[in-house]
Design an enzyme around this catalytic site. Sequence first.
Site, mmCIF file in Angstrom:
data_model
loop_
_atom_site.group_PDB
_atom_site.id
_atom_site.type_symbol
_atom_site.label_atom_id
_atom_site.label_comp_id
_atom_site.label_asym_id
_atom_site.label_seq_id
_atom_site.Cartn_x
_atom_site.Cartn_y
_atom_site.Cartn_z
ATOM 1 N N THR A 271 0.850 -1.194 0.000
ATOM 2 C CA THR A 271 0.000 0.000 0.000
ATOM 3 C C THR A 271 0.885 1.243 0.000
ATOM 4 O O THR A 271 2.091 1.163 0.250
ATOM 5 C CB THR A 271 -0.898 0.034 1.257
ATOM 6 N N HIS B 26 1.216 3.341 2.187
ATOM 7 C CA HIS B 26 1.600 3.704 3.552
ATOM 8 C C HIS B 26 3.095 4.008 3.658
ATOM 9 O O HIS B 26 3.508 4.954 4.327
ATOM 10 C CB HIS B 26 1.206 2.573 4.518
ATOM 11 N N PHE C 45 19.417 11.772 10.377
ATOM 12 C CA PHE C 45 18.413 10.883 9.792
ATOM 13 C C PHE C 45 18.983 9.482 9.660
ATOM 14 O O PHE C 45 19.757 9.192 8.746
ATOM 15 C CB PHE C 45 18.003 11.432 8.426
ATOM 16 N N ARG D 278 22.232 -3.294 5.801
ATOM 17 C CA ARG D 278 22.639 -1.971 6.283
ATOM 18 C C ARG D 278 22.883 -1.920 7.789
ATOM 19 O O ARG D 278 23.139 -0.861 8.344
ATOM 20 C CB ARG D 278 21.580 -0.944 5.862
#
Length: 169
Positions: free
Chosen positions: A88, A90, A115, A129
């Site tokens: 979706t 979202h 960030f 990561r």
Amino acid sequence: MSTYSPQTDTAATTDARVAIVTAEWNTHITSRLRDEAVATLLSHGLTDDRIGLFDVPGAVELTYAAARLAGCGYDAVIVFGCVLRGDTPHFDYVCQSVTQGVTDINLQGKTPVIFGVLTVDTEQQAIDRIGGPAGNKGAEAALTALKMIAFDRSTKHAAEKQPETNIHP
């Protein structure tokens, strides 16, 4: 894949205070980011009492926490989250919200907010990561925080050294 090679001297930041805010969603990823950031900060001379650890439910809540902590005496705030693309839109809304929120806080120029939110298509990309082929984004965020603290301090000192000029018509 991008590479990261820090060049800024962070030796003068051992007295810094750093807040780390971690989203509880995808905690198997975000906790690894946080833990590596803490280890990196400690290896650069900060002590446990100079590192504040805070948890929030999800990625969207990171910006509220960062905004609150930016005014609490921390020299930098790091936010960690992990948003996995789903079926979706979202994903897009969450990523936009967090990115814009962190940008807005940074534009206030009071405290750098780093960030550390992974926005990835798959869980494997996130795993890559947190210590895999793409390095560890937690360690990179900690180094970025130290570099921004050094930058912030250098610009404050530069402003203090500027001679006053009184221009009268």
